[in-house]
Design a protein around this motif. Structure first.
Motif, PDB file in Angstrom:
ATOM      1  N   PRO A  14       0.799  -1.228   0.000  1.00 50.76           N
ATOM      2  CA  PRO A  14       0.000   0.000   0.000  1.00 50.76           C
ATOM      3  C   PRO A  14       0.831   1.277   0.000  1.00 50.76           C
ATOM      4  CG  PRO A  14      -0.929  -1.567   1.511  1.00 50.76           C
ATOM      5  CD  PRO A  14       0.390  -2.131   1.071  1.00 50.76           C
ATOM      6  N   CYS A  15       2.053   1.194   0.519  1.00 49.38           N
ATOM      7  CA  CYS A  15       2.922   2.366   0.573  1.00 49.38           C
ATOM      8  C   CYS A  15       3.588   2.647  -0.764  1.00 49.38           C
ATOM      9  CB  CYS A  15       3.982   2.170   1.645  1.00 49.38           C
ATOM     10  SG  CYS A  15       5.117   0.801   1.303  1.00 49.38           S
ATOM     11  N   GLY A  16       3.442   1.737  -1.733  1.00 52.43           N
ATOM     12  CA  GLY A  16       4.033   1.954  -3.048  1.00 52.43           C
ATOM     13  C   GLY A  16       5.282   1.143  -3.308  1.00 52.43           C
ATOM     14  N   ILE A  17       5.747   0.415  -2.323  1.00 52.27           N
ATOM     15  CA  ILE A  17       6.955  -0.379  -2.525  1.00 52.27           C
ATOM     16  C   ILE A  17       6.597  -1.731  -3.128  1.00 52.27           C
ATOM     17  CG2 ILE A  17       6.990  -1.459  -0.235  1.00 52.27           C
ATOM     18  CD1 ILE A  17      10.031  -1.116  -0.272  1.00 52.27           C
ATOM     19  N   ASN A  18       7.448  -2.204  -4.006  1.00 52.43           N
ATOM     20  CA  ASN A  18       7.350  -3.555  -4.524  1.00 52.43           C
ATOM     21  C   ASN A  18       7.879  -4.441  -3.398  1.00 52.43           C
ATOM     22  OD1 ASN A  18       8.077  -6.022  -5.654  1.00 52.43           O
ATOM     23  ND2 ASN A  18       8.624  -5.118  -7.606  1.00 52.43           N
ATOM     24  N   CYS A  19       7.030  -5.310  -2.853  1.00 50.68           N
ATOM     25  CA  CYS A  19       7.427  -6.133  -1.706  1.00 50.68           C
ATOM     26  C   CYS A  19       8.717  -6.907  -1.956  1.00 50.68           C
ATOM     27  CB  CYS A  19       6.313  -7.104  -1.326  1.00 50.68           C
ATOM     28  SG  CYS A  19       4.875  -6.314  -0.589  1.00 50.68           S
ATOM     29  N   ILE A  20       8.980  -7.253  -3.204  1.00 53.66           N
ATOM     30  CA  ILE A  20      10.186  -8.000  -3.520  1.00 53.66           C
ATOM     31  C   ILE A  20      11.436  -7.194  -3.167  1.00 53.66           C
ATOM     32  CG2 ILE A  20      11.523  -9.009  -5.433  1.00 53.66           C
ATOM     33  CD1 ILE A  20       8.810  -9.731  -6.708  1.00 53.66           C
ATOM     34  N   SER A  21      11.347  -5.870  -3.222  1.00 53.51           N
ATOM     35  CA  SER A  21      12.512  -5.047  -2.907  1.00 53.51           C
ATOM     36  C   SER A  21      12.558  -4.606  -1.445  1.00 53.51           C
ATOM     37  CB  SER A  21      12.556  -3.827  -3.831  1.00 53.51           C
ATOM     38  OG  SER A  21      11.413  -3.042  -3.645  1.00 53.51           O
ATOM     39  N   CYS A  22      11.567  -4.995  -0.658  1.00 52.06           N
ATOM     40  CA  CYS A  22      11.522  -4.636   0.761  1.00 52.06           C
ATOM     41  C   CYS A  22      12.512  -5.479   1.546  1.00 52.06           C
ATOM     42  CB  CYS A  22      10.104  -4.835   1.309  1.00 52.06           C
ATOM     43  SG  CYS A  22       9.939  -4.492   3.078  1.00 52.06           S
ATOM     44  N   GLU A  23      13.126  -4.878   2.546  1.00 55.90           N
ATOM     45  CA  GLU A  23      14.096  -5.597   3.366  1.00 55.90           C
ATOM     46  C   GLU A  23      13.469  -6.731   4.177  1.00 55.90           C
ATOM     47  OE1 GLU A  23      14.051  -2.214   6.888  1.00 55.90           O
ATOM     48  OE2 GLU A  23      15.405  -2.023   5.195  1.00 55.90           O
ATOM     49  N   LYS A  24      12.164  -6.722   4.368  1.00 52.48           N
ATOM     50  CA  LYS A  24      11.486  -7.751   5.165  1.00 52.48           C
ATOM     51  C   LYS A  24      10.925  -8.900   4.315  1.00 52.48           C
ATOM     52  CE  LYS A  24      11.888  -5.438   8.994  1.00 52.48           C
ATOM     53  NZ  LYS A  24      13.007  -5.758   9.832  1.00 52.48           N
ATOM     54  N   TYR A  25      10.846  -8.721   3.003  1.00 53.49           N
ATOM     55  CA  TYR A  25      10.230  -9.733   2.140  1.00 53.49           C
ATOM     56  C   TYR A  25      10.975 -11.062   2.245  1.00 53.49           C
ATOM     57  CZ  TYR A  25       8.411 -12.057  -2.016  1.00 53.49           C
ATOM     58  OH  TYR A  25       7.833 -12.948  -2.870  1.00 53.49           O
ATOM     59  N   MET A  71       3.515   8.739   5.182  1.00 52.99           N
ATOM     60  CA  MET A  71       4.009   8.281   3.875  1.00 52.99           C
ATOM     61  C   MET A  71       5.279   9.036   3.475  1.00 52.99           C
ATOM     62  SD  MET A  71       2.626   5.843   2.056  1.00 52.99           S
ATOM     63  CE  MET A  71       3.255   6.348   0.476  1.00 52.99           C
ATOM     64  N   LYS A  72       5.294  10.331   3.713  1.00 54.34           N
ATOM     65  CA  LYS A  72       6.469  11.132   3.351  1.00 54.34           C
ATOM     66  C   LYS A  72       7.699  10.684   4.133  1.00 54.34           C
ATOM     67  CE  LYS A  72       3.701  15.119   2.046  1.00 54.34           C
ATOM     68  NZ  LYS A  72       3.260  16.467   2.429  1.00 54.34           N
ATOM     69  N   LYS A  73       7.517  10.422   5.418  1.00 54.98           N
ATOM     70  CA  LYS A  73       8.629   9.963   6.266  1.00 54.98           C
ATOM     71  C   LYS A  73       9.119   8.588   5.804  1.00 54.98           C
ATOM     72  CE  LYS A  73       9.774   9.027  11.081  1.00 54.98           C
ATOM     73  NZ  LYS A  73       9.271   9.015  12.465  1.00 54.98           N
ATOM     74  N   HIS A  74       8.187   7.703   5.510  1.00 57.26           N
ATOM     75  CA  HIS A  74       8.528   6.358   5.042  1.00 57.26           C
ATOM     76  C   HIS A  74       9.331   6.420   3.742  1.00 57.26           C
ATOM     77  CE1 HIS A  74       7.615   2.637   2.773  1.00 57.26           C
ATOM     78  NE2 HIS A  74       7.731   2.054   3.943  1.00 57.26           N
ATOM     79  N   SER A  75       8.876   7.230   2.807  1.00 58.05           N
ATOM     80  CA  SER A  75       9.556   7.346   1.528  1.00 58.05           C
ATOM     81  C   SER A  75      10.958   7.930   1.702  1.00 58.05           C
ATOM     82  CB  SER A  75       8.745   8.197   0.561  1.00 58.05           C
ATOM     83  OG  SER A  75       9.343   8.174  -0.722  1.00 58.05           O
ATOM     84  N   LYS A  76      11.065   8.931   2.541  1.00 55.31           N
ATOM     85  CA  LYS A  76      12.373   9.557   2.787  1.00 55.31           C
ATOM     86  C   LYS A  76      13.358   8.515   3.328  1.00 55.31           C
ATOM     87  CE  LYS A  76      14.397  13.533   5.100  1.00 55.31           C
ATOM     88  NZ  LYS A  76      14.140  14.709   5.933  1.00 55.31           N
ATOM     89  N   LYS A  77      12.876   7.648   4.240  1.00 53.54           N
ATOM     90  CA  LYS A  77      13.718   6.592   4.807  1.00 53.54           C
ATOM     91  C   LYS A  77      14.151   5.612   3.713  1.00 53.54           C
ATOM     92  CE  LYS A  77      12.064   2.881   6.842  1.00 53.54           C
ATOM     93  NZ  LYS A  77      11.383   1.976   7.769  1.00 53.54           N
ATOM     94  N   TYR A  78      13.225   5.215   2.851  1.00 58.83           N
ATOM     95  CA  TYR A  78      13.565   4.254   1.798  1.00 58.83           C
ATOM     96  C   TYR A  78      14.461   4.859   0.727  1.00 58.83           C
ATOM     97  CZ  TYR A  78      11.480  -0.103   3.152  1.00 58.83           C
ATOM     98  OH  TYR A  78      11.233  -1.292   3.778  1.00 58.83           O
ATOM     99  N   SER A  89       6.236   6.111  -6.271  1.00 61.73           N
ATOM    100  CA  SER A  89       5.560   4.912  -6.754  1.00 61.73           C
ATOM    101  C   SER A  89       4.085   4.932  -6.377  1.00 61.73           C
ATOM    102  CB  SER A  89       6.243   3.671  -6.163  1.00 61.73           C
ATOM    103  OG  SER A  89       5.591   2.500  -6.576  1.00 61.73           O
ATOM    104  N   ALA A  90       3.787   5.301  -5.131  1.00 61.64           N
ATOM    105  CA  ALA A  90       2.393   5.368  -4.674  1.00 61.64           C
ATOM    106  C   ALA A  90       1.608   6.411  -5.471  1.00 61.64           C
ATOM    107  CB  ALA A  90       2.341   5.673  -3.183  1.00 61.64           C
ATOM    108  N   LYS A  91       2.259   7.525  -5.814  1.00 58.76           N
ATOM    109  CA  LYS A  91       1.594   8.557  -6.625  1.00 58.76           C
ATOM    110  C   LYS A  91       1.303   8.040  -8.030  1.00 58.76           C
ATOM    111  CE  LYS A  91       3.331  12.629  -4.209  1.00 58.76           C
ATOM    112  NZ  LYS A  91       4.218  13.794  -4.265  1.00 58.76           N
TER     113      LYS A  91
END
Length: 100
Positions: A14-25, A71-78, A89-91
Motif C-alpha cells: 500500500p505504501c508503493g513499494i514492490n514487496c520483492i525489494s523490501c528488506e522484510k520480504y 508516507m512522506k517519512k517512510h519514503s524519505k527513509k527508503y 511509486s504510490a503517486k
C-alpha cells in the motif's frame, strides 16, 4: 536480485513499494497484502500497514489524506537507505493504476 517482468498486485504494498525489494520480504514476510503469518514483530508494527488496515484501503493513494506525513517519512527513509522512492511509486499507482 532480478525483478520479474510482471508484478503480482499482491506484492505491491500500500505504501508503493514492490514487496520483492523490501528488506522484510521473505524474511519471513510474504508481502503486506498477503498474510500476517510468520511476519516479524517489526513487520507487524508497520504504522502504514496499521493505518491501511484500519481505514480498509488496499493502497494509500485511495486515502483522502494521501500523501500524509507518515508516507512522506517512510519514503524519505527508503530513498536514503535503498534509493527507492515509495511515495513516487504510490503517486504513480494513484494516477495510472496498477497496470500503468
Amino acid at each position: 536480485m532480478k525483478m520479474p517482468n510482471e508484478l503480482d498486485s499482491k506484492l505491491l504494498a500500500p505504501c508503493g513499494i514492490n514487496c520483492i525489494s523490501c528488506e522484510k520480504y521473505q524474511n519471513p514476510c510474504a508481502g503486506c497484502l498477503i498474510s500476517d503469518d510468520g511476519k516479524s514483530k517489526a513487520s507487524l508494527k508497520c504504522k502504514i500497514k496499521a493505518c491501511f488496515d484500519k481505514k480498509n484501503f488496499s493502497y494509500c493513494g485511495r486515502c483522502s489524506e494521501f500523501p500524509c506525513p507518515l508516507m512522506k517519512k517512510h519514503s524519505k527513509k527508503y530513498v536514503k537507505r535503498h534509493g527507492l522512492d515509495t511515495l513516487g511509486s504510490a503517486k504513480r499507482i494513484k494516477t495510472t493504476g496498477l497496470e500503468g
